[in-house]
Design a protein around this motif. Sequence first.
Motif, PDB file in Angstrom:
ATOM      1  N   ILE A 156       7.917   0.188  -2.368  1.00 60.94           N
ATOM      2  CA  ILE A 156       8.511  -0.336  -1.858  1.00 60.94           C
ATOM      3  C   ILE A 156       9.362  -1.601  -2.698  1.00 60.94           C
ATOM      4  O   ILE A 156       8.822  -1.864  -3.896  1.00 60.94           O
ATOM      5  CB  ILE A 156       8.485  -1.641  -0.314  1.00 60.94           C
ATOM      6  N   CYS A 216       2.466   3.675   5.144  1.00 54.42           N
ATOM      7  CA  CYS A 216       2.725   2.268   5.379  1.00 54.42           C
ATOM      8  C   CYS A 216       3.862   2.502   5.752  1.00 54.42           C
ATOM      9  O   CYS A 216       4.758   3.048   6.890  1.00 54.42           O
ATOM     10  CB  CYS A 216       2.271   0.823   5.260  1.00 54.42           C
ATOM     11  N   GLY A 217       5.035   1.661   5.577  1.00 58.96           N
ATOM     12  CA  GLY A 217       6.373   2.138   5.443  1.00 58.96           C
ATOM     13  C   GLY A 217       7.001   1.319   6.500  1.00 58.96           C
ATOM     14  O   GLY A 217       8.121   1.786   6.753  1.00 58.96           O
ATOM     15  N   ILE A 268       0.840  -1.277  -0.306  1.00 60.11           N
ATOM     16  CA  ILE A 268      -0.099   0.031   0.051  1.00 60.11           C
ATOM     17  C   ILE A 268       1.016   1.887  -0.054  1.00 60.11           C
ATOM     18  O   ILE A 268       0.363   2.664   0.255  1.00 60.11           O
ATOM     19  CB  ILE A 268      -0.712   0.126   0.877  1.00 60.11           C
ATOM     20  N   PRO A 273       1.804  -5.358   6.989  1.00 61.72           N
ATOM     21  CA  PRO A 273      -0.096  -5.642   7.381  1.00 61.72           C
ATOM     22  C   PRO A 273      -1.059  -6.154   5.539  1.00 61.72           C
ATOM     23  O   PRO A 273      -1.616  -6.593   6.089  1.00 61.72           O
ATOM     24  CB  PRO A 273      -0.637  -4.618   7.756  1.00 61.72           C
ATOM     25  N   ALA A 319       2.870  -8.024   1.383  1.00 64.49           N
ATOM     26  CA  ALA A 319       3.177  -8.130   0.503  1.00 64.49           C
ATOM     27  C   ALA A 319       4.588  -8.570   0.894  1.00 64.49           C
ATOM     28  O   ALA A 319       4.809  -9.743  -0.276  1.00 64.49           O
ATOM     29  CB  ALA A 319       3.026  -6.825   0.538  1.00 64.49           C
ATOM     30  N   LEU A 320       5.046  -8.702   1.777  1.00 68.98           N
ATOM     31  CA  LEU A 320       6.090  -9.331   2.004  1.00 68.98           C
ATOM     32  C   LEU A 320       5.456 -10.756   3.454  1.00 68.98           C
ATOM     33  O   LEU A 320       4.918 -10.779   3.327  1.00 68.98           O
ATOM     34  CB  LEU A 320       6.963  -8.226   3.326  1.00 68.98           C
ATOM     35  N   VAL A 325       6.078  -7.769   9.804  1.00 66.27           N
ATOM     36  CA  VAL A 325       5.566  -6.232  10.225  1.00 66.27           C
ATOM     37  C   VAL A 325       5.027  -6.271   8.691  1.00 66.27           C
ATOM     38  O   VAL A 325       3.771  -5.093   8.738  1.00 66.27           O
ATOM     39  CB  VAL A 325       6.501  -5.459  10.313  1.00 66.27           C
TER      40      VAL A 325
HETATM   41  S1  SF4 Z   1       5.980  -4.572   1.813  1.00 67.41           S
HETATM   42 FE1  SF4 Z   1       3.801  -3.940   3.549  1.00 67.41          FE
HETATM   43  S2  SF4 Z   1       5.227  -3.450   4.888  1.00 67.41           S
HETATM   44 FE2  SF4 Z   1       6.478  -2.600   2.937  1.00 67.41          FE
HETATM   45  S3  SF4 Z   1       4.999  -0.406   2.745  1.00 67.41           S
HETATM   46 FE3  SF4 Z   1       4.446  -2.216   2.043  1.00 67.41          FE
HETATM   47  S4  SF4 Z   1       2.639  -2.802   2.934  1.00 67.41           S
HETATM   48 FE4  SF4 Z   1       4.099  -1.726   4.257  1.00 67.41          FE
END
Ligand code: SF4
Length: 334
Positions: free
Chosen positions: A93, A70-71, A65, A112, A115-116, A110
């Motif tokens: 990212i 988020c970050g 997102i 949410p 994605a990871l 971490v």
């Molecule tokens: S990869 Fe996941 S934790 Fe990183 S910014 Fe995107 S949604 Fe957030």
Amino acid sequence: MTNNVASDGPPKGLVVNIQHFCTEDGPGLRCTVFLKFCSLRCKWCSNPETIGRLPELAYNMNKCIGAKACGRCLHPPAPEGAMYVVDGLDDRIHVNWDLASECGEETASVCPTGALYLFGREMTVDEVLNEVEQDQASFADSGGGITVSGGECMLSPDFTAALLEEAHNRGINTAVETASNVPYANIEKVAPHVDYYYHDIKSMDAERHKKWSGASNKRVLDNLKRLYEQFPDKKFIARTPVIPGVNDSEENIRATLDFIRPHPNVIKYELLPYHRFGQSKYGFLGQKYELEDFPSLPEETIVRLRTIVDEAFGRKGWSEVNDPLQPPGSATTG
Ligand code: SF4
């Protein structure tokens, strides 16, 4: 070499996925358990997330997102620089895969949105079977059961053997999918607990096997011959993933038939047409899919090769029908 996780106590396996209601991994509906680690590097592999020995981080950019919203992954526990944004490009990212190899479960946790995420999680026999047993009703209706796949499940021999033995104790039939490029002692440990032994024969040509799969076929063929002879009452199903220009010659299929036909416990030979179902996963792992420009397998090639197999087994449809419960000559397929 093995990938048994626990050195003391009950063995644990490194499980990538437990997939329910599979129709291609054995008789009936299967619950297929994918384990991590493989000793081959087939360029067409559709499960690249199972190849490495350790848990691996993956990233699906479509689910991110963005850094502003988020970050969270830009900060510890992720190693500095492993995740970054490109100024002026977009807010999403990007991953430095050299640094991300140090990322583990904590980094994935971490995120949410998922994605990871991490491929590979330690599980005990009980944990796996508690999930597999959710499918008991479908097993009873279809004649299905558990299939242990990979990766190479024979590289986790203690865990695979314990899992299949306990599955039998719980009344579940068992299958494995294996390339069998492992020490024979590993196979010997698992085989007594296997009802259906699905094994690849990727190419009968040692050089081609090495070029396209990363190792000669010698150990595979030596192991299979020994296995067929040591376990005359097991059901073996040979498989060739048919890759255009690699192993799709009549000569290769006939050589494979010459290898398996003397062994009546090889009850079926399946030809699996080349597909690209796993291609997107290479990107999620920061890897390149080497066969990107490969042509599709022409339909007439697979039809012609299956006819050769059917003729050799004296049964039309022998290479296609997922019916390993039926020994040669007993089925009614016309
Ligand atoms: S990869 Fe996941 S934790 Fe990183 S910014 Fe995107 S949604 Fe957030």
